[in-house]
Write an enzyme that holds these catalytic residues in place. Structure first.
Site, PDB file in Angstrom:
ATOM      1  N   ASP A   1      46.439  51.403  41.809  1.00 18.19           N
ATOM      2  CA  ASP A   1      46.416  50.310  42.783  1.00 18.19           C
ATOM      3  C   ASP A   1      47.454  50.629  43.869  1.00 18.19           C
ATOM      4  OD1 ASP A   1      48.880  49.659  41.716  1.00 18.19           O
ATOM      5  OD2 ASP A   1      48.336  47.616  41.115  1.00 18.19           O
ATOM      6  N   HIS A   2      47.710  49.663  44.745  1.00 17.65           N
ATOM      7  CA  HIS A   2      48.641  49.905  45.849  1.00 17.65           C
ATOM      8  C   HIS A   2      50.047  50.244  45.358  1.00 17.65           C
ATOM      9  CE1 HIS A   2      48.681  45.703  44.684  1.00 17.65           C
ATOM     10  NE2 HIS A   2      49.930  45.647  45.087  1.00 17.65           N
TER      11      HIS A   2
ATOM     12  N   HIS B   1      48.881  62.195  18.302  1.00 17.27           N
ATOM     13  CA  HIS B   1      48.485  61.203  17.290  1.00 17.27           C
ATOM     14  C   HIS B   1      47.251  60.394  17.681  1.00 17.27           C
ATOM     15  CE1 HIS B   1      52.593  60.883  15.008  1.00 17.27           C
ATOM     16  NE2 HIS B   1      52.271  62.137  15.304  1.00 17.27           N
TER      17      HIS B   1
ATOM     18  N   CYS C   1      49.645  51.769  37.901  1.00 17.48           N
ATOM     19  CA  CYS C   1      49.879  50.536  38.662  1.00 17.48           C
ATOM     20  C   CYS C   1      51.378  50.286  38.636  1.00 17.48           C
ATOM     21  CB  CYS C   1      49.040  49.366  38.155  1.00 17.48           C
ATOM     22  SG  CYS C   1      49.454  48.737  36.515  1.00 17.48           S
TER      23      CYS C   1
ATOM     24  N   ARG D   1      45.401  63.880   9.544  1.00 16.87           N
ATOM     25  CA  ARG D   1      45.305  62.460   9.185  1.00 16.87           C
ATOM     26  C   ARG D   1      44.975  61.572  10.386  1.00 16.87           C
ATOM     27  NH1 ARG D   1      50.532  63.798  10.080  1.00 16.87           N
ATOM     28  NH2 ARG D   1      51.961  62.298  11.059  1.00 16.87           N
TER      29      ARG D   1
HETATM   30  C1  RB5 Z   1      50.784  44.568  41.594  1.00 22.46           C
HETATM   31  O1  RB5 Z   1      51.699  43.792  42.270  1.00 22.46           O
HETATM   32  C2  RB5 Z   1      51.111  44.628  40.116  1.00 22.46           C
HETATM   33  O2  RB5 Z   1      50.882  43.378  39.536  1.00 22.46           O
HETATM   34  C3  RB5 Z   1      50.316  45.703  39.429  1.00 22.46           C
HETATM   35  O3  RB5 Z   1      50.566  46.930  40.051  1.00 22.46           O
HETATM   36  C4  RB5 Z   1      50.593  45.939  37.959  1.00 22.46           C
HETATM   37  O4  RB5 Z   1      51.955  46.071  37.714  1.00 22.46           O
HETATM   38  C5  RB5 Z   1      49.928  45.020  37.019  1.00 22.46           C
HETATM   39  O5  RB5 Z   1      49.989  45.162  35.797  1.00 22.46           O
END
Ligand code: RB5
Length: 150
Positions: free
Chosen positions: A11-12, A101, A68, A135
């Protein structure tokens, strides 16, 4: 011989680290399937976790890397796909053990919780560590009983 493909998605919050790790992947000799996001604009991590998981399930990539802010949201999203074993790792030990594992096929990293060098070390360790078998085979198979352990 064709080169192994590693898919990567973020994500960003994970976008800057994704750029660094994609370059590392190319340097390690992998082809990179970059599933975005492609800039700093705010996006929703479930969309990228799902895209990555679908790529792994469809066999478009051997391994995946998901990023993220914390790694938590995108790991939850990726693990909704049955063929995905996404492991949120925070150091080289967890990256190594996730392969040995758990036979993890997706490395998950938190861009806001890890230093860049630690993330790069996790990536290298994850991709150079084999599943230990033994295992662990029985246990990993129990994660996907409907798929015959695949
Ligand atoms: C984005 O602000 C943030 O919530 C996301 O990158 C992540 O950490 C969510 O789990």
């Amino acid at each position: 011989m064709p080169r192994d493909i590693v898919a990567i998605a973020a994500d960003h919050a994970g976008f800057p680290l994704k750029s660094v790790l994609a370059e590392d992947l190319r340097g390690m000799g992998f082809d990179v399937l970059d599933l975005g996001t492609d800039g700093p604009d705010s996006v929703d991590y479930p969309d990228y976790g799902e895209a990555l998981a679908k790529a792994i399930a469809a066999g478009r990539a051997k391994f995946g890397v998901a990023i993220c802010g914390t790694g938590i949201g995108i790991s939850i999203a990726a693990n909704r796909e049955r063929k995905v074993r996404a492991a949120l790792c925070h150091d080289v030990s967890t990256a190594r053990l996730s392969r040995e594992h758990n036979d993890a096929n997706v490395l998950v990293l938190g861009a806001r919780t890890l230093g860049i060098q630690t993330a790069r070390d996790c990536l290298k360790t994850f991709l150079t560590t084999a599943f230990a078998g033994g295992r662990h085979v029985r246990r990993v198979a129990k994660l996907s009983p409907d798929d015959g352990g695949q």
